[in-house]
Design a protein around this motif. Structure first.
Motif, PDB file in Angstrom:
ATOM      1  N   ILE A  73       0.842  -1.197   0.000  1.00 32.58           N
ATOM      2  CA  ILE A  73       0.000   0.000   0.000  1.00 32.58           C
ATOM      3  C   ILE A  73       0.880   1.251   0.000  1.00 32.58           C
ATOM      4  O   ILE A  73       0.612   2.223  -0.716  1.00 32.58           O
ATOM      5  CB  ILE A  73      -0.951  -0.014   1.217  1.00 32.58           C
ATOM      6  N   PHE A  74       1.949   1.224   0.790  1.00 31.36           N
ATOM      7  CA  PHE A  74       2.883   2.339   0.859  1.00 31.36           C
ATOM      8  C   PHE A  74       3.525   2.597  -0.502  1.00 31.36           C
ATOM      9  O   PHE A  74       3.593   3.742  -0.964  1.00 31.36           O
ATOM     10  CB  PHE A  74       3.947   2.024   1.915  1.00 31.36           C
ATOM     11  N   ALA A  75       3.984   1.534  -1.162  1.00 32.65           N
ATOM     12  CA  ALA A  75       4.630   1.674  -2.469  1.00 32.65           C
ATOM     13  C   ALA A  75       3.657   2.197  -3.519  1.00 32.65           C
ATOM     14  O   ALA A  75       4.011   3.062  -4.332  1.00 32.65           O
ATOM     15  CB  ALA A  75       5.209   0.329  -2.902  1.00 32.65           C
ATOM     16  N   ASP A  76       2.429   1.685  -3.522  1.00 33.41           N
ATOM     17  CA  ASP A  76       1.437   2.155  -4.485  1.00 33.41           C
ATOM     18  C   ASP A  76       1.100   3.629  -4.278  1.00 33.41           C
ATOM     19  O   ASP A  76       0.932   4.383  -5.240  1.00 33.41           O
ATOM     20  CB  ASP A  76       0.165   1.312  -4.391  1.00 33.41           C
ATOM     21  N   ALA A  77       1.022   4.062  -3.031  1.00 34.55           N
ATOM     22  CA  ALA A  77       0.737   5.463  -2.734  1.00 34.55           C
ATOM     23  C   ALA A  77       1.887   6.366  -3.183  1.00 34.55           C
ATOM     24  O   ALA A  77       1.661   7.488  -3.649  1.00 34.55           O
ATOM     25  CB  ALA A  77       0.464   5.646  -1.252  1.00 34.55           C
ATOM     26  N   LEU A  78       3.126   5.883  -3.059  1.00 29.76           N
ATOM     27  CA  LEU A  78       4.265   6.660  -3.536  1.00 29.76           C
ATOM     28  C   LEU A  78       4.243   6.800  -5.047  1.00 29.76           C
ATOM     29  O   LEU A  78       4.557   7.864  -5.590  1.00 29.76           O
ATOM     30  CB  LEU A  78       5.573   5.997  -3.092  1.00 29.76           C
ATOM     31  N   ARG A  79       3.869   5.732  -5.732  1.00 24.46           N
ATOM     32  CA  ARG A  79       3.764   5.801  -7.200  1.00 24.46           C
ATOM     33  C   ARG A  79       2.700   6.812  -7.620  1.00 24.46           C
ATOM     34  O   ARG A  79       2.891   7.565  -8.560  1.00 24.46           O
ATOM     35  CB  ARG A  79       3.445   4.433  -7.767  1.00 24.46           C
ATOM     36  N   LYS A  80       1.567   6.804  -6.916  1.00 28.42           N
ATOM     37  CA  LYS A  80       0.514   7.773  -7.213  1.00 28.42           C
ATOM     38  C   LYS A  80       0.971   9.197  -6.896  1.00 28.42           C
ATOM     39  O   LYS A  80       0.518  10.150  -7.524  1.00 28.42           O
ATOM     40  CB  LYS A  80      -0.752   7.456  -6.419  1.00 28.42           C
ATOM     41  N   GLY A  81       1.859   9.336  -5.919  1.00 28.57           N
ATOM     42  CA  GLY A  81       2.381  10.646  -5.529  1.00 28.57           C
ATOM     43  C   GLY A  81       3.391  11.221  -6.492  1.00 28.57           C
ATOM     44  O   GLY A  81       3.750  12.386  -6.390  1.00 28.57           O
ATOM     45  N   GLY A  82       3.899  10.425  -7.433  1.00 25.57           N
ATOM     46  CA  GLY A  82       4.804  10.953  -8.447  1.00 25.57           C
ATOM     47  C   GLY A  82       6.184  10.342  -8.475  1.00 25.57           C
ATOM     48  O   GLY A  82       6.984  10.692  -9.331  1.00 25.57           O
ATOM     49  N   LEU A  83       6.501   9.447  -7.572  1.00 23.08           N
ATOM     50  CA  LEU A  83       7.812   8.802  -7.595  1.00 23.08           C
ATOM     51  C   LEU A  83       7.778   7.596  -8.521  1.00 23.08           C
ATOM     52  O   LEU A  83       6.771   6.905  -8.625  1.00 23.08           O
ATOM     53  CB  LEU A  83       8.211   8.353  -6.188  1.00 23.08           C
ATOM     54  N   THR A  84       8.902   7.342  -9.185  1.00 16.74           N
ATOM     55  CA  THR A  84       9.001   6.174 -10.061  1.00 16.74           C
ATOM     56  C   THR A  84      10.073   5.239  -9.526  1.00 16.74           C
ATOM     57  O   THR A  84      11.179   5.670  -9.194  1.00 16.74           O
ATOM     58  CB  THR A  84       9.355   6.578 -11.506  1.00 16.74           C
ATOM     59  N   PHE A  85       9.717   3.960  -9.445  1.00 16.45           N
ATOM     60  CA  PHE A  85      10.675   2.913  -9.055  1.00 16.45           C
ATOM     61  C   PHE A  85      10.225   1.586  -9.567  1.00 16.45           C
ATOM     62  O   PHE A  85       9.157   1.405 -10.062  1.00 16.45           O
ATOM     63  CB  PHE A  85      10.930   2.862  -7.544  1.00 16.45           C
TER      64      PHE A  85
END
Length: 125
Positions: free
Chosen positions: A113-125
């Motif tokens: 959930i944390f990783a998905d929220a970061l992706r939605k926030g604009g970070l790419t990994f």
């Protein structure tokens, strides 16, 4: 007798956890030389994360559910909120590409959930 077995089991799981975390971190550092490392720490009640520059050994951005004093009963809500804060701070410092160091945790539950929220926030990994 029961306590002795329990202590041995706890030592063994701790050793295996550290081995797994070191193995994952070693592989990630080899592959990603031009990106910053995003590492996550999860406890039974809180979650925290930081973006680290491995070349200079400096923490660039961090966020934690303890520091932000978030009052939520659900742990998943904590993960979403901390991820939003971290993504916002990273974008302010113009950090968009990172690699995700899950610190030996399985990519499941709050970590996912944390990783998905970061992706939605604009970070790419």
């Amino acid at each position: 007798m029961y306590l002795e077995k329990k202590v041995k089991r706890n030592k063994m799981t701790n050793i295996l956890y550290k081995k797994r975390a070191a193995r994952i971190r070693k592989k990630l550092k080899k592959i990603n030389t031009e990106r910053f490392r995003l590492t996550v720490f999860r406890s039974s009640r809180n979650i925290s994360a930081q973006i680290i520059d491995d070349k200079n050994n400096k923490t660039l951005v961090s966020a934690s559910s303890i520091k932000e004093k978030i009052t939520s009963k659900k742990k998943t809500d904590l993960s979403l909120h901390v991820a939003g804060i971290l993504a916002k701070r990273a974008l302010e410092k113009k950090i968009t590409k990172v690699y995700f160091d899950r610190s030996g945790y399985k990519y499941h539950g709050r970590i996912k959930i944390f990783a998905d929220a970061l992706r939605k926030g604009g970070l790419t990994f």
